[in-house]
Design an enzyme around this catalytic site. Structure first.
Site, short mmCIF file in Angstrom:
data_model
loop_
_atom_site.label_atom_id
_atom_site.label_comp_id
_atom_site.label_asym_id
_atom_site.label_seq_id
_atom_site.Cartn_x
_atom_site.Cartn_y
_atom_site.Cartn_z
N SER A 1 0.81 -1.23 0.00
CA SER A 1 0.00 0.00 0.00
C SER A 1 0.83 1.27 0.00
CB SER A 1 -0.92 0.02 1.21
OG SER A 1 -1.76 -1.11 1.17
N ASP B 1 -10.78 -6.24 -0.38
CA ASP B 1 -10.18 -5.14 0.37
C ASP B 1 -9.64 -5.73 1.66
OD1 ASP B 1 -10.59 -1.81 0.31
OD2 ASP B 1 -10.13 -2.70 2.28
N HIS C 1 -14.98 0.14 3.20
CA HIS C 1 -14.83 1.47 3.80
C HIS C 1 -16.02 2.36 3.53
CE1 HIS C 1 -10.53 0.74 4.65
NE2 HIS C 1 -10.60 0.02 3.53
#
Lengths: 618, 375
Positions: free
Chosen positions: A328, A367, A373
């Site tokens: 990430s 995810d 999210h």
């Protein structure tokens, strides 16, 4: 008196005739053989006079090298990292001894000789010059020197030689950056300047010691000496002093380095800290480290195999050569690409259900947050590290745009740091895949590239470097280990000017700020993945956490950390710089199999930043 | 023919009536010149070590004394004692061999408590004396049986010395005996058979007689550059020393090769290299002239000798002396393999000087005891 028996009558005339005839033959033979000798003398002394005069002159005068003193290495604050210590080496000149094994036995009674010592000695004995001393033991202590010296008179050919030996006073600290010297090997011998190295036994093998070998070594001196056939010097005819090697000041700060290395605890990994303003490498840690002093005089096989075979691979320079998926930590850069190429605006939102799938493809790209999210814009996607947002963005950008934009940061290429052995990482593209894998690019591969997985590989150094570039809004500085070179003769110090890499990475000020502010929230906001390092923080940090998968997880399978053996756990990453308003330090940390970037990697970076920005020493 | 000459002292001949001592002056002067030249070179070769020169000087004095002593003994006395000396030498050689066997190692020296000496040195003179004595008994040319016996008399001590191992000395012993055979009129047929025998036995000698180091020396001689820092070292270094001397030499005490320890055995077998380096080609010419003069004088003495024993022995001693010179200079200058033969009267070392000058004493005795009336 008894007289000779007369067996037959003697024919004196004939006898005398024969004798004189033989005598004449003998005289002729003698004359011709004397002439032969004279011819030989004419050949040697008159015809070949010049040839033999030259040989005689060469015999008498030999040129002996005087090795230069190797330059010292300091850190940026003048802390000594590599020095030369006088040390005593026991050498044997086998020509001077009657029975080598007997001498070895005698020496063995006086000092301890290991099997390794004798093995190395016997190995070196096989290829040596006449009357050349072969080292038997290195680094004799005072007691050993005394015991040998007292008994030297009854062991001809046993000599103690005082030499300068490289020593690293800080031991294992920073060993991957500083490197070490070792005995010159056969391959190195082939490429070396033979005359300059004629008196030198050691050469830089890794790290700074190798990269700046030319500067550190200096230039050999010579003395013309008259010797006898035993190689014993009778007198010195001429002397040219050696030019000592130059002293090096590194950008490295050993306090930072120590904090970085200790920060890993039992973990393995790497940390690179760069000053974004000039590219100075402040810390270059690869953990575990090793004691470079072991290598100076030939490491024993046992010690070497211990280091080599350790599963932690202490000899592997992870900072330069470890190639990891960035995970990430690549997201801010992908985000910047999206903004810059107008695929998104800072306010655009997507819905994150916790997974993503491509059209006509049942496969679900998950995810990290199982339930998603929810509504997510760019800032939130960076702060909470939303994968689905970046799946969408990657799909919109396409692999070509992503490749081209990331390439402007220098990914996929060596940074050009001034230590050898750096790996280029891998920035995948269609062309690369076609060339290397002979396969077309699949859309799914674009998605995972967007979250720093898949083919993409980066080194910790590259991550630190692109973080520094980001902090400077695109200005790329050449990462550099060396701060200054000191010439010992006149104490002149030449500071290495910082170098920029052109062209700089292009993006608008607004876009830089958007990304940097988002990264600041990674640390400073309630939902930030690195929020735990903001505790008692007196300055601002912009950062990004990451995890890099070590092994693939099957579709719809949960990754449960504690179920996975340590070696297969995800790598924890963190990149960051501080202070956000005026970046002075950019750091990339990778903790191998550390699990969570925010929990494991980021705290190490914080400690290093604290030391650097607050001078809060240990 | 008069065989009734007294054993020891003959009456002085008219020629040297007023001289009590029987001396051949040309030979004595040449030998003295050579010996003193040798001392000068030795001073340089020994690294200006006066003690070495003094020790050598004392030996030379002793050797000259022995020479003059022998010169006073009539040839018949020497002839009479020849078989006894030969027998004694043979016994001593066997003693050395047996002691060597017991002591497990090479042995050349016999320790007689006060002095040690090499019995092989005795044989250098005893062998030609013995063979000359044997041939003098019967008319020449000798028959086949006598030749074979003479050959045996020659081969036994040669092999005993070669076994010690001392190749140089055994070579000198063999040649001194062979010279007697040749001078005695050995037929050409015999010579060719002998040469054939030598050639045929070369492989045998190579395999059984020669020691490893001797084989190595011969191989090295064939190609010294093969092993420039090992066995070829001596030859290469000595040719460099000689060659760098040039025409005029580097001057006395100025030889770099010799003074810087490059030259092996520089005061003994390789002293010629020191000499040539320091005195150059001119010096070599002078040295060779001196040797040639001594040899020529020896040949004249041999040709003027009146009896078989005297002429055979004088001829053999002279020719053997030349072998010394030729083999030594040949090996030092690299045209012969390295065998331990000293440069006569110049090389350091006592025994060979005593033997050599004893030989010249015999020569002088032969010459000064001639009868004026031709026989």
């Amino acid at each position: 008196m008894a007289h000779h028996k007369q067996l037959a009558l003697k024919d004196h005339v004939r006898e005398t005739q024969i004798f004189n005839q033989r005598l004449i033959i003998a005289a002729i033979l003698i004359a011709s053989m004397t002439l032969l000798l004279l011819t030989r003398m004419v050949y040697l002394q008159i015809i070949n006079l010049n040839h033999f005069s030259l040989l005689s002159e060469n015999n008498r005068v030999s040129i002996l090298p005087i090795p230069p003193t190797r330059g010292l290495i300091y850190d940026r604050n003048g802390v000594l990292l590599a020095q030369n210590l006088p040390s005593f080496t026991l050498e044997l000149v086998t020509e001077h001894m009657q029975d080598v094994n007997e001498t070895l036995r005698q020496i063995g009674k006086l000092i301890t000789l290991s099997k390794e010592d004798i093995k190395r000695f016997n190995k070196n004995r096989r290829h040596k010059r006449r009357f050349e001393g072969i080292p038997l033991r290195f680094r004799l202590n005072d007691g050993e020197v005394a015991r040998i010296a007292v008994n030297q008179y009854r062991m001809p050919g046993v000599n103690i030689r005082a030499t300068l030996t490289r020593h690293y006073p800080l031991g294992a600290l920073g060993s991957h950056a500083i490197g070490y010297v070792g005995r010159i090997n056969v391959e190195e011998l082939r490429t070396l300047d033979e005359s300059n190295y004629s008196g030198t036994s050691h050469i830089g093998k890794t790290g700074i010691e190798r990269a700046y070998e030319d500067q550190l070594h200096g230039h050999v001196g010579m003395q013309k000496v008259e010797t006898n056939a035993q190689g014993k010097i009778l007198r010195v005819l001429e002397r040219t002093l050696p030019t000592p090697g130059k002293n090096l000041y590194l950008n490295l700060d050993v306090k930072l380095q120590a904090i970085a290395e200790n920060g890993f605890g039992d973990h393995t990994g790497a940390l690179v800290a760069i000053d974004p303003r000039d590219g100075a490498v402040l810390a270059l840690a690869s953990v575990p480290t090793f004691d470079p002093n072991l290598f100076v005089n030939g490491i024993s096989n046992r010690q070497y195999s211990q280091l080599r075979d350790s599963t932690d691979r202490p000899l592997f320079n992870r900072a330069l050569r470890g190639q990891y998926p960035p995970g990430s930590t690549i997201k801010p850069f992908i985000g910047l690409a999206g903004l810059e190429l107008h695929e998104i605006t800072p306010t655009d939102e997507i819905n994150c259900p916790g997974w993503f799938s491509l059209k006509n493809d049942p496969r679900r790209y998950r995810d990290w947050k199982k339930n998603g999210h929810g509504k997510t814009n760019l800032t939130r996607a960076i702060v909470e590290s939303c994968d689905v947002y970046f799946y969408n963005l990657s799909l919109a950008l396409g692999i070509d745009n992503m490749h081209n934009f990331l390439a402007t940061f220098g990914l996929g290429k060596r940074t050009g740091i001034d230590i050898e052995g750096e790996k280029p990482g891998l920035l995948p593209s269609r062309a690369w895949k076609r060339r290397v894998r002979q396969l077309p690019w699949f859309p799914g591969e674009t998605l995972i590239t967007g979250i720093g997985q898949g083919f993409m590989l980066t080194t910790p150094l590259q991550l630190a470097s692109i973080t520094a570039t980001l902090s400077r809004h695109g200005q790329r500085m050449q990462p550099h280990m060396l701060y200054a070179i000191e010439t010992p003769d006149n104490s002149r110090i030449d500071i290495i000017p910082p170098a920029t890499i052109n062209p700089p990475t292009q993006a608008s000020e607004a876009n830089w700020n958007t990304i940097i502010q988002a990264m600041k929230k990674v640390v400073h906001s309630r939902h930030g993945t690195a929020r735990r390092i903001s505790h008692h923080l007196s300055y601002t940090i912009a950062g990004k956490t990451g995890t890099a998968q070590v092994f693939g997880i099957k579709q719809d399978e949960e990754y449960v950390e504690k179920d996975v053996s340590k070696k297969l756990r995800d790598h924890a990453l963190f990149i960051g710089f501080a202070p956000v308003e005026d970046p002075k330090i950019a750091i990339a940390v990778i903790v191998e199999n550390g699990g969570s970037g925010g929990a494991v990697a980021a705290p190490i970076a914080r400690k290093v930043m604290d030391q650097y920005l607050l001078k809060k020493g240990p | 023919m008069d065989f009734s000459t007294p054993l020891l002292h003959d009456a002085p001949t008219r020629r040297n009536r007023f001289i009590y001592l029987r001396i051949d002056w040309p030979l004595l002067i040449a030998l003295l010149l050579l010996a003193s030249m040798g001392l000068f070179i030795l001073y340089s070769a020994s690294g200006q070590n006066m003690a070495v020169v003094q020790a050598q000087g004392l030996r030379i004095l002793l050797a000259f004394f022995i020479m003059l002593l022998l010169a006073q003994i009539a040839p018949y006395g020497i002839q009479f004692w020849s078989p006894w000396l030969y027998g004694l030498g043979l016994l001593l050689l066997l003693a050395v061999l047996i002691m060597g066997e017991i002591g497990k190692g090479a042995q050349r020296w016999l320790d007689l408590g006060l002095v040690t000496f090499q019995p092989s040195e005795i044989m250098k003179l005893a062998v030609p004396m013995m063979i000359a004595w044997y041939f003098a008994e019967a008319p020449l040319p000798a028959n086949r049986k006598r030749l074979v016996i003479a050959g045996v008399l020659l081969i036994i001590p040669t092999l005993l010395v070669a076994k010690q191992p001392d190749l140089g000395t055994s070579l000198l012993i063999a040649s001194s005996g062979i010279f007697v055979l040749l001078l005695a009129g050995l037929s050409l047929r015999f010579i060719s058979v002998f040469l054939f025998f030598i050639l045929a036995s070369t492989p045998l000698a190579w395999n059984y007689l020669l020691h490893d180091y001797q084989r190595q020396r011969v191989l090295t001689f064939i190609n010294p550059e093969n092993d420039p820092l090992g066995a070829g070292y001596h030859i290469i270094q000595s040719t460099i020393a000689i060659g760098s001397g040039g025409i005029y030499g580097k001057g006395w005490l100025n030889g770099t090769q010799s003074h810087l320890d490059f030259l092996p055995e520089r005061s003994t077998d390789f002293i010629f290299a020191v000499f040539s380096e320091e005195f150059g080609f001119i010096g070599v010419l002078i040295l060779l002239s001196l040797y040639s003069f001594i040899i020529a004088r020896g040949l004249i003495i041999a040709s003027q000798a009146q009896h078989t024993y005297g002429r055979l022995l004088a001829g053999s001693i002279t020719l053997t002396f030349f072998v010394y010179v030729f083999v030594n200079i040949g090996m030092v200058s690299g045209i012969l393999p390295v065998v331990g033969v000293p440069l006569p009267l110049v090389s350091y070392g006592g025994t060979s000087i005593v033997t050599l000058l004893a030989g010249f004493g015999i020569l002088m005795s032969i010459h000064t005891h001639r009868k004026l009336m031709p026989t």
